[in-house]
Design a protein around this motif. Sequence first.
Motif, PDB file in Angstrom:
ATOM      1  N   GLU A 156       0.813  -1.229   0.000  1.00  0.00           N
ATOM      2  CA  GLU A 156       0.000   0.000   0.000  1.00  0.00           C
ATOM      3  C   GLU A 156       0.840   1.270   0.000  1.00  0.00           C
ATOM      4  OE1 GLU A 156      -3.303  -0.196  -0.487  1.00  0.00           O
ATOM      5  OE2 GLU A 156      -2.916  -2.345  -0.606  1.00  0.00           O
ATOM      6  N   LYS A 157       2.148   1.157  -0.031  1.00  0.00           N
ATOM      7  CA  LYS A 157       2.996   2.330  -0.192  1.00  0.00           C
ATOM      8  C   LYS A 157       3.289   2.515  -1.686  1.00  0.00           C
ATOM      9  CE  LYS A 157       5.158   1.793   4.359  1.00  0.00           C
ATOM     10  NZ  LYS A 157       6.424   1.569   5.100  1.00  0.00           N
ATOM     11  N   TYR A 158       4.090   3.527  -2.013  1.00  0.00           N
ATOM     12  CA  TYR A 158       4.396   3.821  -3.402  1.00  0.00           C
ATOM     13  C   TYR A 158       5.910   3.846  -3.619  1.00  0.00           C
ATOM     14  CZ  TYR A 158      -0.481   5.231  -3.924  1.00  0.00           C
ATOM     15  OH  TYR A 158      -1.848   5.232  -3.950  1.00  0.00           O
ATOM     16  N   TRP A 159       6.313   3.629  -4.861  1.00  0.00           N
ATOM     17  CA  TRP A 159       7.707   3.807  -5.238  1.00  0.00           C
ATOM     18  C   TRP A 159       7.788   4.745  -6.431  1.00  0.00           C
ATOM     19  CZ3 TRP A 159       9.481   2.184 -10.088  1.00  0.00           C
ATOM     20  CH2 TRP A 159       8.684   1.257 -10.769  1.00  0.00           C
ATOM     21  N   LEU A 160       8.895   5.477  -6.490  1.00  0.00           N
ATOM     22  CA  LEU A 160       9.099   6.486  -7.527  1.00  0.00           C
ATOM     23  C   LEU A 160      10.396   6.182  -8.261  1.00  0.00           C
ATOM     24  CD1 LEU A 160       8.701   9.284  -8.925  1.00  0.00           C
ATOM     25  CD2 LEU A 160       9.789  10.314  -6.910  1.00  0.00           C
ATOM     26  N   GLY A 161      10.320   6.003  -9.575  1.00  0.00           N
ATOM     27  CA  GLY A 161      11.509   5.798 -10.400  1.00  0.00           C
ATOM     28  C   GLY A 161      11.856   7.070 -11.147  1.00  0.00           C
ATOM     29  N   LEU A 162      13.116   7.499 -11.086  1.00  0.00           N
ATOM     30  CA  LEU A 162      13.554   8.751 -11.710  1.00  0.00           C
ATOM     31  C   LEU A 162      14.714   8.502 -12.666  1.00  0.00           C
ATOM     32  CD1 LEU A 162      13.375  11.078  -8.593  1.00  0.00           C
ATOM     33  CD2 LEU A 162      11.922  11.190 -10.602  1.00  0.00           C
TER      34      LEU A 162
END
Length: 473
Positions: free
Chosen positions: A227-233
């Motif tokens: 239920e958390k999020y991940w961010l790819g940059l």
Amino acid sequence: MMQVKDLVRVFVKGGIISPGDFLKVLLIAEKLGAQNIHFGSRQDILFAAKEKSKAILDETFQSIKTEYEINTFEYQNILSSYVALDILPGKKWLASHIYHYILNAFDYRTKLRINVVDPSQALVPLFTGQVNFIASSQENYWYVYLRFKRIQNAPWQMPLLVYTEDLVKIAKALEDNDITENDWDYKAIFEFLTENVNMNTQPVTENLILPETHFPYYEGIHRQADEKYWLGLYWRNNQYKITTLKAIIERCIETEVGKVTLTPWKSFVIKGILEKDRLGWEKLMGKFGMNLRHSALELNWHLPALDQEALDLKFYLVRELDKQDISTYGLTFTIKSSTDITLFTSVVIEKAEGENMYNLLYSKNFNPNLNEYRYYAKDVHKTVLAPLIVELSLVYYESLNEETQESPKVKSIRDNIEKELYQCIHCQTVYDAEYGDPEAAVAPGTTFNELPGDYVCPTCGGKKDGFQKLSIA
């Protein structure tokens, strides 16, 4: 032109760094005159320092227990698939603490390229190390693949699985005894390890299953399993502005994100973003004008660090492929301009003799883990590469050969559409050849045309010529 040897190289063990330590790296890079940092293909951090003060560097990196190099390329960063944990399929037993235990056990600088990898994911390559520890299905046991090019290019599998606690023993024994310098074959290396290293082992009972060749899309904000999020940059030129990165890392610290993880593709991932903080992250991305939706054509390239010619060629090919609206999803590309680069992509563009001349290669079954490359074209001009890549991508998609089975529901709909049904115009009774008319002694499978001329409707007694063909559509 700036070369790799001119850079400060920061070893980020396993590609895992805390936001606090990352911020210290950024601040020291800025203090030494750098405006940008770069990421290496072995999950390390590079920056060009105008003033390379060893005293400042020593003090900073000792405080965060991180190794670094200046002007040399003697030591190696340990590569791991920790970045894929919780965002891609993986071995259930290979949890965060297992990675940390292994990486922390390497408490010395290593000259060997070492990989610690989960084979279920397709983001981090398996065999780019000289010593490759690949997680097995048996909890806490690992395949060991050695790959010393002086012996052979393809990796060699040890016939034993090795326990988690003993991985560092193998690597240290190989390094301490100068295995890379000794004129040994793999059999001799294996005999040396079994005779001299106290290892907990198990026999190999099943073959390693390689991951699917489809390369994952890893940019933007996505939901994790918890239920958390991940961010790819990703920055297309691998020049990350320190001012922008400082704002990102400070945001990590403010929102209590525990780790930042680097990929081998010159990009990074932030995991564990809470739902309540997601909007703030999106605003931050907007504030700095950061594009979170680069074309998938751009994300799957491996280039030599600071190679402007390779970068220009990539930009050219991405533009050409984008004009043709062609998908290369699932494929990965390397631009090879030197002989010492380790290949881990499905397609390779290799510099050939002559200006703007190249060779085009692809890996067997388009699976780079097989380490077997074939030529698709030799000595072709730069302007021909994009059409050839289009051809090659079509070969790839045709080679997938997905075996599909029609679902019962689809089959039922299709069969009903194809039926020849006849309906009585008087009472709307339907004659279906599949069932026939048992009460009139008409067997199942009897078509309407095979019915006798005196056949009548079983409901109203209407004649056969009072039936009309029914259109399902």
